[in-house]
Every structure is written in structure tokens, then in C-alpha cells.
Design a protein around this motif. Structure first.
Motif, PDB file in Angstrom:
ATOM      1  N   THR A 166       0.852  -1.194   0.000  1.00 48.36           N
ATOM      2  CA  THR A 166       0.000   0.000   0.000  1.00 48.36           C
ATOM      3  C   THR A 166       0.890   1.248   0.000  1.00 48.36           C
ATOM      4  OG1 THR A 166      -0.145   0.193   2.404  1.00 48.36           O
ATOM      5  CG2 THR A 166      -1.798  -1.182   1.309  1.00 48.36           C
ATOM      6  N   GLN A 167       0.354   2.331  -0.519  1.00 44.49           N
ATOM      7  CA  GLN A 167       1.107   3.584  -0.540  1.00 44.49           C
ATOM      8  C   GLN A 167       1.406   4.067   0.869  1.00 44.49           C
ATOM      9  OE1 GLN A 167      -1.391   6.053  -2.966  1.00 44.49           O
ATOM     10  NE2 GLN A 167      -0.797   5.020  -4.880  1.00 44.49           N
TER      11      GLN A 167
ATOM     12  N   SER B  25      -3.106   2.617  -3.506  1.00 40.34           N
ATOM     13  CA  SER B  25      -3.767   3.219  -2.348  1.00 40.34           C
ATOM     14  C   SER B  25      -4.667   2.201  -1.670  1.00 40.34           C
ATOM     15  CB  SER B  25      -4.613   4.420  -2.796  1.00 40.34           C
ATOM     16  OG  SER B  25      -5.423   4.882  -1.733  1.00 40.34           O
TER      17      SER B  25
ATOM     18  N   ILE C 123      -2.830   9.056   3.169  1.00 34.40           N
ATOM     19  CA  ILE C 123      -1.601   8.494   3.713  1.00 34.40           C
ATOM     20  C   ILE C 123      -1.443   8.823   5.197  1.00 34.40           C
ATOM     21  CG2 ILE C 123       0.923   8.798   3.663  1.00 34.40           C
ATOM     22  CD1 ILE C 123       0.747   8.635   0.615  1.00 34.40           C
TER      23      ILE C 123
ATOM     24  N   HIS D 273      -8.882  -1.345  -6.039  1.00 37.96           N
ATOM     25  CA  HIS D 273      -7.587  -0.911  -6.586  1.00 37.96           C
ATOM     26  C   HIS D 273      -6.721  -2.113  -6.969  1.00 37.96           C
ATOM     27  CE1 HIS D 273      -7.960   3.174  -4.282  1.00 37.96           C
ATOM     28  NE2 HIS D 273      -8.743   3.104  -5.349  1.00 37.96           N
TER      29      HIS D 273
END
Length: 514
Positions: free
Chosen positions: A72-73, A107, A112, A134
């Protein structure tokens, strides 16, 4: 005897092959990968899940797979901030050694900077409904661009991998990062419900003795989510979805050891193709090719070097769970009373993101001559240091396995999820430690007394000899003819066999919406 010898008697079992052993394409001078089966790997976005996933991905790549690892970001952002000098691609150094591991981020559906640990339901909802969309999109893109994609490996706690795998004609491997005992209890939630031990307002409190592969367990020793009477939370929905989904997996990989959970694993293996391949550690144990820490690590080595052998208590409550302010204060006062030297990992959000200084007034001054209080460290390196003689822990599964490997007995304070079941294994079944508190609340007196008991080194407790024997069990499992190495080889063979069966043309219309 060194605390952290080689992980296996096999020749470099976790090492990376020299790049000269790879075929090169003379036109592009790029590694030729089209003949390798390509696996997409998605870890659950918590540090305790990412770490074993990273090292399993490396091991699979060394077995001849191409891996695309999807973080994940938010996890990537935190890891990058913790090591500002690190590469944007966490596997860059691994590829320099010749393995084909690609890396991408998506994401999870939340900003974030969003505090996921204090907003578990929002986090779970995002993983279930937004992150899954996603992932669906990025898997479609990867499959469309590379017809060697054959398999999706994803953490069991997601509720959707089998659906995505089926959509794109992929095999699905469920990766379980906790003990098989915990998986089995979740897997049999229906039996717990039928018998009135779960998902009811007035749950039974007697011993549970009807779960296949589990002789007996008390309700208080189940994972925290299985002890709750209200099962309408989003996190419960995620758990229900996850274990419905796990039933559709082609294979289940468990980060445990066959000899540690014989009956539980045997019962599981009668239901599904299940392979115990743990403990999953990096090569060399204390060093890793890949940055996975979510916080900047303090180096404790020089401080520990000055301490006598086995004299230091290591204190850490993991990367995610919170400690109640009242308990934290009592733990601090108890450590002060004990007069024992200690390294305490105190995350900035250990109590709450809104409480940056939860320690009692004057505590740090009281213990300054015998304590090192830091926000984070390399846990494996600290546990492996000869000065460390005990571990006050939340009983996260990685922490338990690492402590056994380093022969460091445990003082247990479970906080959340699987940690209550892990405590049962550590204290009641394996007898390699004992509880910090037997009451509802922690008191400074019992903290002081139990810390001194743990660190006294007296042989009558027996747990130091027991943990040495358990270390041998882990070493044997990772040896060339050990159970985990054999299970890993069998899994790779079975996976490649099943992949070859699916090598016939796959309908890729789902990739383009057709």
C-alpha cells in the motif's frame, strides 16, 4: 553458544543466486523472465504481516518465480520516511543479486496520513471495499501486460483474493502469518457459534473441546475478535469474509512449524492443502536486504555491549496495538522498582497518537543509569545480543518466533487479536515464559516481581532449558531435511504442477471488461 547461528544447515537456504546464473537477453541486456511462472504477492498492510511476506517473496524468487510485490502507498510512505536514504523500490538490492522481484504500490483507499490504528473500522472498510477495487485494477493491468502471470498470493485476512484470482484465471495461495491454532479457530467460527461460544449475547465460558485438531482451549485464550459479543463491526465483517474466502484457496501457507502444532496442522491438512513453512526469517536473521521498518531504528549495540550477559530486559509491544495509559504507567513504575536494566521500545503512539508523553513524571530520570528508551529498533538484532536475557512482549507471532530463535524467555502481556492465543502457546503449552499479570489490571508490584523472576536466571523455572529445546526444533525444521524445508519444496512442486495444468490458453476478457 552463539545466539543467532546460520538459519539452516543447507547451503545458504535464503541466499540469492549470482546474477551470472540468469539468462540474459542479448538485445536488451535485461533478465529474461518469460519462462518463469509469475506470481503477484499482496501482504496485509501491517508491519507484522509485511515482514514475513517480504522474506517469503524472496525465497520464492530464489526458487525460480518472478514476483510482483504490491504494497500500500501508506506502508511504502512510512517505510521510506523511516529510512530516507533507502531506494524508492524496496527490492532494488535484491534485484542486484539476481532475483526477479518487481515492486508497485496502490492506495488502500485512505489518505496516507490517516491514523489507521485508532480507526480500525474505517481501515477495515477501506481494505474490504476500496483497496480490493484498486487491487482488482492493478492485477488486471499486470495480467494484460504479462501472460506469464499464473498465481496470486495474498494474506488470509483479506476477504476477496479468491474472487480476484478467479476473475483473472489465477491460482490463489492464502498466506497465514499467525499460528495454525488461530487459523483453525477462525476457520471453525461456525462451530463456535453453534455451540454458543461466539457471536451471542450470553456466550458460554466453559472449555471448548470440539474444534478439530484442538484438544481444549478456554474462551479467554481465543483471539480478541472471537471473544467479543458484538460481531457487527466492520472488522468482524472482514474476518467473516476472509475465512469464507480462504476456503476457496488452492493452497494455504502457514508461518509456523509442523512439530510445534502437530495435531492442529494435521487436522487442517485433512481439509485443505496446507504447508507449514516457518519460521520465515531473513537470511542471517539480523540483517535484511529489504527495508521493512515503519519507524527509524535506534542502534542499541554499543549500549548493550557494556552490559553483562543476560542482564538486560527487552520491552516492546509491537508495531500496532495500543497499551492502556494506566497499564503503561504501572509497567514503568514496576520496571523502576525492579532495578533491572532494560531497553524499552516506546512507539510515539503506544497509548494514543494524541498522547506523546505517556510516561510518569520523573521516570526517565529515575532509570537513566540502567535504561535505554527508544521509539524503535531492529528487534531481531536486539534479541540476538548476548546481553539480552528476557523479553516483555505483547506476544505478536513474529516476536514469539524471534524470541525462541534467540533463546530469550518471555514475559507475556497480550493486547489484541491473536496475541491471547499466542500467550496460551507460550505460557501454558510450551512453558517458555509466564504472564506479566494474572489479574484484570497490571500492578507495579507484580511487574517488579515478575521482571526480577524472569531475569534471575534461576533454573527452577525451567523455561530457559525448554526454550533451548524449542530453538533446536526451529533449527531442525529449517535444515535441509527439516519439515519446513521439505514442506516448502513440496509446495513449490505442487504449485508448479498446478500451474502447468493451467498453462492452456486463459480467457483474458476480464482484463478488458469483455
Amino acid at each position: 553458544m552463539p545466539k543467532s547461528p546460520a538459519l539452516s544447515s543447507c547451503k545458504k537456504p535464503f541466499s540469492l543466486p549470482p546474477s551470472s546464473s540468469l539468462q540474459q537477453n542479448p538485445k536488451s541486456n535485461m533478465v529474461e523472465t518469460h519462462k518463469k511462472p509469475h506470481v503477484i504477492f499482496i501482504p496485509y498492510p501491517l508491519q507484522g504481516h509485511v515482514i514475513p511476506a517480504v522474506h517469503l517473496a524472496i525465497k520464492l524468487a530464489s526458487q525460480g518465480f518472478t514476483i510482483t510485490f504490491i504494497n500500500t502507498q501508506a506502508i511504502h510512505h512510512q517505510t521510506s520516511n523511516a529510512q530516507p536514504s533507502s531506494e524508492p523500490d524496496i527490492f532494488a538490492k535484491v534485484r542486484e543479486s539476481g532475483l526477479d522481484i518487481r515492486y508497485t504500490t496502490v492506495s488502500d483507499g485512505l489518505p496516507i496520513g490517516f491514523d489507521r490504528s485508532l480507526n480500525l473500522d474505517q481501515f477495515a472498510a477501506a481494505l474490504l471495499h476500496v483497496f480490493s477495487a484498486h487491487v482488482d485494477e492493478v492485477v488486471g493491468q499486470i495480467v494484460k501486460s504479462d501472460d506469464s502471470i499464473r498465481c496470486l498470493i495474498a494474506d488470509t485476512f483479506f476477504g476477496w483474493p479468491s474472487k480476484i484470482a478467479k476473475k483473472f484465471g489465477l491460482l490463489y495461495v492464502s498466506f497465514w502469518t499467525e499460528p495454525a491454532l488461530v487459523f483453525t479457530l477462525y476457520y471453525h467460527m461456525d462451530l463456535l457459534m453453534i455451540n454458543g461460544h461466539f457471536a451471542c449475547q450470553d456466550c458460554r465460558e466453559d472449555t471448548i473441546d470440539y474444534i478439530p485438531g484442538v484438544k481444549a482451549i478456554e474462551p479467554k485464550d481465543m483471539a480478541s475478535y472471537l471473544q467479543e459479543t458484538d460481531t457487527t463491526s466492520v472488522y468482524h465483517q472482514l474476518i467473516f469474509e476472509a475465512f469464507n474466502d480462504a476456503r476457496n484457496a488452492d493452497f494455504l501457507l502457514c508461518n509456523t512449524v509442523q512439530e510445534l502444532e502437530v495435531e492442529t496442522l494435521s487436522a487442517l491438512q485433512a481439509k485443505m492443502p496446507c504447508y507449514a513453512i516457518g519460521p520465515i526469517f531473513p537470511n542471517g536473521f539480523t540483517k535484511s536486504f529489504v527495508a521493512t521498518s515503519l519507524w527509524s531504528e535506534s542502534d542499541c549495540t554499543q549500549w548493550l555491549d557494556k552490559k553483562p550477559h543476560g542482564s538486560v530486559l527487552y520491552v516492546s509491544f509491537g508495531s500496532f496495538a495500543h497499551v492502556a495509559k494506566r497499564d503503561l504507567v504501572e509497567i514503568a513504575k514496576g520496571l523502576s522498582l525492579s532495578k533491572v536494566s532494560f531497553v524499552w521500545v516506546l512507539r510515539p503512539d503506544i497509548v494514543s497518537s494524541d498522547d506523546a508523553d505517556p510516561l510518569p513524571d520523573g521516570f526517565e530520570e529515575e532509570v537513566a543509569d540502567r535504561a535505554m528508551i527508544i521509539p524503535w529498533c531492529s528487534q531481531r538484532a536486539v534479541l540476538a545480543h548476548p546481553a539480552v536475557g528476557g523479553f516483555l512482549t505483547h506476544c505478536g507471532w513474529n516476536s514469539v518466533l524471534e524470541s525462541i530463535w534467540c533463546q530469550v524467555p518471555l514475559l507475556s502481556l497480550p493486547l489484541h487479536t491473536d496475541q491471547f492465543t499466542n500467550r496460551k502457546l507460550v505460557v501454558d503449552d510450551w512453558k517458555i515464559g509466564f504472564n506479566l499479570s494474572d489479574g484484570r489490571f497490571v500492578t507495579k508490584e507484580e511487574v517488579s516481581n515478575n521482571v526480577k523472576r524472569l531475569m534471575s536466571g534461576k533454573s527452577e523455572d525451567g523455561f530457559r532449558n525448554t526454550i533451548k529445546e524449542m530453538k533446536k526444533t526451529l533449527e531442525n525444521a529449517l535444515s535441509c531435511n527439516g519439515s519446513s524445508e521439505k514442506n516448502m519444496a513440496r509446495f513449490v512442486k505442487d504449485l508448479k504442477t498446478k500451474i502447468s495444468e493451467k498453462m492452456k490458453p486463459v480467457d483474458r476478457s476480464a482484463c478488458t471488461g469483455g
